[in-house]
Design an enzyme around this catalytic site. Structure first.
Site, PDB file in Angstrom:
ATOM      1  N   GLU A 127       0.826  -1.210   0.000  1.00 56.83           N
ATOM      2  CA  GLU A 127       0.000   0.000   0.000  1.00 56.83           C
ATOM      3  C   GLU A 127       0.862   1.263   0.000  1.00 56.83           C
ATOM      4  O   GLU A 127       0.529   2.244  -0.675  1.00 56.83           O
ATOM      5  CB  GLU A 127      -0.932  -0.007   1.211  1.00 56.83           C
ATOM      6  CG  GLU A 127      -2.113  -0.946   1.088  1.00 56.83           C
ATOM      7  CD  GLU A 127      -1.754  -2.410   1.284  1.00 56.83           C
ATOM      8  OE1 GLU A 127      -2.575  -3.284   0.949  1.00 56.83           O
ATOM      9  OE2 GLU A 127      -0.639  -2.678   1.779  1.00 56.83           O
ATOM     10  N   HIS A 158     -10.426  -5.250   9.066  1.00 57.13           N
ATOM     11  CA  HIS A 158     -10.978  -5.006   7.735  1.00 57.13           C
ATOM     12  C   HIS A 158     -12.343  -4.313   7.807  1.00 57.13           C
ATOM     13  O   HIS A 158     -13.111  -4.366   6.845  1.00 57.13           O
ATOM     14  CB  HIS A 158     -11.150  -6.323   6.970  1.00 57.13           C
ATOM     15  CG  HIS A 158      -9.898  -7.100   6.746  1.00 57.13           C
ATOM     16  ND1 HIS A 158      -9.249  -7.762   7.767  1.00 57.13           N
ATOM     17  CD2 HIS A 158      -9.159  -7.309   5.629  1.00 57.13           C
ATOM     18  CE1 HIS A 158      -8.175  -8.374   7.276  1.00 57.13           C
ATOM     19  NE2 HIS A 158      -8.093  -8.104   5.985  1.00 57.13           N
TER      20      HIS A 158
END
Length: 339
Positions: free
Chosen positions: A71, A140
């Site tokens: 990321e 998440h």
């Protein structure tokens, strides 16, 4: 890429939230060769939530680019691409993973215009699937809009409808500065009427989804729909709640919220993020510091997420964030001044 604001008489059809986002990206890719898509598994796989879909087949791997599982690296490439004149859209598989890219988003993208004396801009859009309700557990399922809303140089939006998902994404692409767009995962399959063609939804402008006179409920993303459901229940008891869809976390539409609170005299802020230091805290402080404070006839109330990670257990997961019955109870007590 500038386009006129949304035309209310445009032809519309009913499509899903995810389809609306895909349509916006497709239009942008067709219209402007500077637009590129980046992210993990957005190509052949079509994205973690199948939002990019067939765009790689339509526009090729030079425009729809799979990135490595990094990321920080991917976001850095997107920021660098924006600085060279491209218009990248970078998708995080889950907004939780943006924590790995905070350096690029917060210290680079958000600061470049200021640090270079206004001589550079970073027109990048970060798409972030967010929120609970899918059984994805603590790492998440978080809601980080308040994190990024705390950073000068960023704009932060949270569309709650397919129409706004498309319009806000196109507005973000026209913006010269970085925009973070949070997409609640439970909304991806929700359908709604969406105008065809290119239009924009103004960043920084809230929407009144339901008129009312007894209490103002300010919400965003999935909470807008839960607030509307609660408002319908309250109406059966003669309590008319006004529901405001925040749409934009930074900047916040002060005028719409202040105007509503002056009318109703009561404010309930509903948000999925953790209650402490959340978006509702900022809105509460804004009202307390504004002329609307004199119109309050009950204490401001906040209904936010629990002070805990999002559980995996389905019942506990629901209990960790506001649900429709919670909003109904909180708004009823506020309207009756039982707080």
């Amino acid at each position: 890429m500038n386009a006129p604001a949304k035309q209310l008489d445009a032809d519309t059809r009913e499509i899903s939230y995810s389809e609306a986002i895909r349509e916006a990206m497709g239009l942008a890719l067709e219209r402007d060769e500077r637009v590129v898509l980046m992210g993990e598994d957005i190509g052949v796989y079509g994205g973690a939530f199948q939002v990019t879909g067939d765009l790689v087949e339509r526009f090729g791997t030079d425009r729809v680019m799979d990135t490595p599982i990094s990321e920080l690296g991917g976001a850095g490439v997107a920021v660098g691409a924006a600085l060279t004149g491209l218009r990248p859209i970078f998708e995080f598989q889950f907004s939780d993973f943006a924590a790995l890219a905070m350096e690029q988003i917060v210290n680079q993208a958000a600061k470049m215009r200021y640090m270079l004396g206004g001589e550079a801009s970073v027109p990048v859009v970060f798409r972030m699937p967010a929120g609970s309700g899918t059984g994805a557990a603590a790492q998440h399922s978080q809601s980080f809009e308040a994190w990024f809303g705390h950073v000068p140089g960023l704009k932060v939006v949270q569309p709650s409808t397919p129409e706004d998902a498309k319009g806000l994404l196109l507005a973000a692409l026209e913006d010269p500065d970085p925009v973070v767009m949070f997409e609640h995962k439970l909304l991806y399959k929700m359908k709604g009427h969406v105008p065809e063609g290119w239009y924009t939804t103004p960043i920084g402008k809230a929407a009144i989804r339901r008129d009312g006179k007894d209490v103002t409920i300010v919400a965003s993303a999935i909470m807008v729909h839960r607030a509307l459901a609660a408002a319908e229940k309250l109406a059966e008891e003669g309590i008319e709640a006004e529901v405001i869809d925040l749409r934009s976390v930074r900047p916040i539409d002060r005028d719409t919220i202040i105007g509503s609170v002056r009318k109703t005299g009561k404010l309930l802020c509903v948000y999925e993020g953790v209650r402490t230091l959340g978006v509702g805290a900022e809105i509460s402080a804004m009202i307390a510091e504004s002329e609307a404070f004199d119109y309050l006839d009950a204490p401001i109330q906040r209904l936010g997420g629990a002070e805990a990670p999002i559980p995996y257990n389905p019942d506990l997961e629901k209990a960790a964030v506001p649900q429709t019955p919670d909003i109904e109870v909180a708004a009823r007590r506020l309207a009756r001044r039982e707080v």
